[in-house]
Structure formats: C-alpha cells, structure tokens
Design a protein around this motif. Sequence first.
Motif, PDB file in Angstrom:
ATOM      1  N   LEU A  58      44.947  47.019  46.531  1.00 44.11           N
ATOM      2  CA  LEU A  58      44.177  47.088  45.308  1.00 44.11           C
ATOM      3  C   LEU A  58      42.759  46.744  45.618  1.00 44.11           C
ATOM      4  CD1 LEU A  58      45.060  47.028  42.866  1.00 44.11           C
ATOM      5  CD2 LEU A  58      45.403  45.158  42.425  1.00 44.11           C
ATOM      6  N   ARG A  60      39.784  45.815  43.799  1.00 44.53           N
ATOM      7  CA  ARG A  60      39.119  45.511  42.968  1.00 44.53           C
ATOM      8  C   ARG A  60      38.228  45.552  42.187  1.00 44.53           C
ATOM      9  NH1 ARG A  60      42.358  39.802  42.470  1.00 44.53           N
ATOM     10  NH2 ARG A  60      43.330  39.988  44.033  1.00 44.53           N
ATOM     11  N   TRP A  63      39.129  47.922  39.539  1.00 46.91           N
ATOM     12  CA  TRP A  63      40.628  46.311  38.473  1.00 46.91           C
ATOM     13  C   TRP A  63      39.581  45.377  37.637  1.00 46.91           C
ATOM     14  CZ3 TRP A  63      45.105  47.590  38.725  1.00 46.91           C
ATOM     15  CH2 TRP A  63      46.165  46.378  37.740  1.00 46.91           C
ATOM     16  N   GLY A 104      48.615  50.008  41.134  1.00 49.47           N
ATOM     17  CA  GLY A 104      48.136  48.422  40.720  1.00 49.47           C
ATOM     18  C   GLY A 104      49.005  48.284  39.650  1.00 49.47           C
ATOM     19  N   LEU A 106      49.293  47.983  36.545  1.00 46.32           N
ATOM     20  CA  LEU A 106      48.844  47.627  35.074  1.00 46.32           C
ATOM     21  C   LEU A 106      49.726  47.283  33.763  1.00 46.32           C
ATOM     22  CD1 LEU A 106      47.976  51.294  35.682  1.00 46.32           C
ATOM     23  CD2 LEU A 106      46.537  49.967  35.629  1.00 46.32           C
ATOM     24  N   THR A 109      49.661  43.300  33.490  1.00 46.01           N
ATOM     25  CA  THR A 109      48.541  42.827  34.118  1.00 46.01           C
ATOM     26  C   THR A 109      47.739  42.728  32.310  1.00 46.01           C
ATOM     27  OG1 THR A 109      47.635  43.071  36.393  1.00 46.01           O
ATOM     28  CG2 THR A 109      45.987  42.882  34.104  1.00 46.01           C
ATOM     29  N   GLY A 122      40.179  41.564  34.236  1.00 46.68           N
ATOM     30  CA  GLY A 122      40.231  42.748  36.080  1.00 46.68           C
ATOM     31  C   GLY A 122      39.765  41.514  36.441  1.00 46.68           C
ATOM     32  N   VAL A 125      44.742  39.509  38.812  1.00 46.40           N
ATOM     33  CA  VAL A 125      45.373  41.082  38.670  1.00 46.40           C
ATOM     34  C   VAL A 125      46.894  40.098  39.019  1.00 46.40           C
ATOM     35  CG1 VAL A 125      46.856  42.449  40.716  1.00 46.40           C
ATOM     36  CG2 VAL A 125      44.401  41.887  40.320  1.00 46.40           C
TER      37      VAL A 125
END
Length: 321
Positions: A58, A60, A63, A104, A106, A109, A122, A125
Amino acid sequence: MRFQLTEEQRALRDGVRQLLARRWDVRRAPAALDPPLAPPPGPSESPSESPSVALPELDRALWRELGAAGFFALRLPEADGGAGAGLAEAVLAFEEAGRALLPGPLVATHLAAGTVPGAATGETVVTAVDGPLVEWLAAADVVRGDASGAVPVRSVDPLTPLHRVPGPPSPAPPTLLAQALPPPPDPTAVLLTAAEQLGTATRVCELAVQHARTREQFGQPIGAFQAVKHLCADMLVRAETARAAVYAAAVTGDPVDVAAARLLADEAAVRGARDCLQVHGGMGFTWESEVHLHLKRAWLRARRRGGGAESEELLAADLTA
C-alpha cells in the motif's frame, strides 16, 4: 426529488478526480501490476492458499495525502476535524475512486474515521473482515472483526491482496444456526461499494467509446459497426441506470434503496467491463491496458457483503411485507 448536483458537490467531485489524476495512475504502477513471481507452494500447502503469495504494498504516502485532502473525514462533523458533508458527497468521492481504480481498504478506513485514531488523517490504515475474505490485511494497522488464522490467497485482482479467514470446523447445529449467522452488512459500506462499482461502469464505458472511435478495421472506425454500437449503448444505459439508483440511495439512505443500487451497480460494472473487453479484443488483456483490471476489481467488489443474494433477499422481503 432532484438529483442535480450542487455547485459544491461538482467541485468536490472534480477535486477528487484532479487529486487522483495527479497522484495515482493505474497504468504507471508496474511494480503493483507485475509483482515478482512467488515460489511454488510446498507439499502441505494449497496452491490457492500459500504463505508465499506475493502481495502488493500500500502506498502510505498516497494514503496520508488522501487523509489530508479529507477523503476519509468527509462525513465527520467540522467540530471533529471533518468536512461535515453527507452520504451523497461520500458517494461522489468513492465513485471517483472506483473510476481511477484506487487501491486500498477505502471503505473500511472511511467508516472508521470517527472511531479509530489516525484513520481520518490517513495515518492509520483500517480494514475489516468481510465474510470469509479480508482485503489488505497485511498492510492494515487496525482490523475490524476476527481475522485469526487468516491465510493469504491469490487474488484475481493484482491490486487487491486477499486473506481468507477459516470458517467453522463443522456445520453449526440447527439450534445454533441463528447465532452462527453474521450480522447484516452496514448499509453505508454497501452503498460506498456500489459507488465504486459505478465509477468502474462509467470508466469502462468511456474506454470502450474512445477505442471504438480510434480503432479502425476495413477502412473505418469499429464504432461504425452495429454490434459495437450496441455494446457501447448497453454499457451507457446500465451505467446511467445504476447512477440514478446510487444517487437516490445516497439521498434517502434507505436500506432497500441501497440494496437496489448495489445490484444495479454490480451489474453495470461487471457486464460493462466485460463488454469493454469485447470492444478492445485481445488488446484488452494486455498489462498496458486498464480494461482487464476494471473487470477484475468489479468481480472482487461484487463478492463483498451486501451484494448478490443478500440484496435480493432484502428487496424480496420488502416487496412481500
């Protein structure tokens, strides 16, 4: 009931699209799309459930950038650091995420933004156990649900790593059947998945039309052929029908409306991606094309809870009540 987007909603949609266009392009992610081959499973391992499955990582930084842009805190009150927006605005944001094939967890989260520290920005996660499957388990800081004993499985979507949670060792006795059933899915999670599917349905329709206009056979664009015209027209009808249902469910928030929207969005995404692949022919299967990635992601999203039989049962119960 009016479904016209307000000026603020259009600005939100355009802002998310511009952010993703600048920061994420699925066609420029060779490391994620072509991970190193995993070694073959050992003699005691299942080929589909091997600990050697290669898992994408992922991003980050992306994110955190989504968090800074307010993607996860969109529905939080302004007093809590959010944007104070509603479900309709979240649907628009997730539609753009689906259109861009943003990877991800989404939905999980976003739903955890008000309860899990760091989710809104963010920094954290969050993923969730969704039936027997968990998306992005290895990359998650927080897991909602019991993921004990989860093993990695080969995902049809190279951008979405999966783990499978083992089921009960034997069928539950009839007296315990009600206790063994999982709780009903969160309607908001179901609707946000439908919004992602709508984004895919819209994008594959655009890709099919673009290819039909530029690809030539027998001295003319393939879009001039009736069969290709019908494919593109059907894709557009399914996408716009799903759009009306998803937007309506975002306004009403009714679980029955959400179920109808999810069914239509799943169909628009899966059938639209398959038809788009037909328009592209063999070219659609190549790694430099995003068409097959939309199809694989649509298949995966359709397996999330709240779609298929669950939505059909909810609609049937409402019709017969």
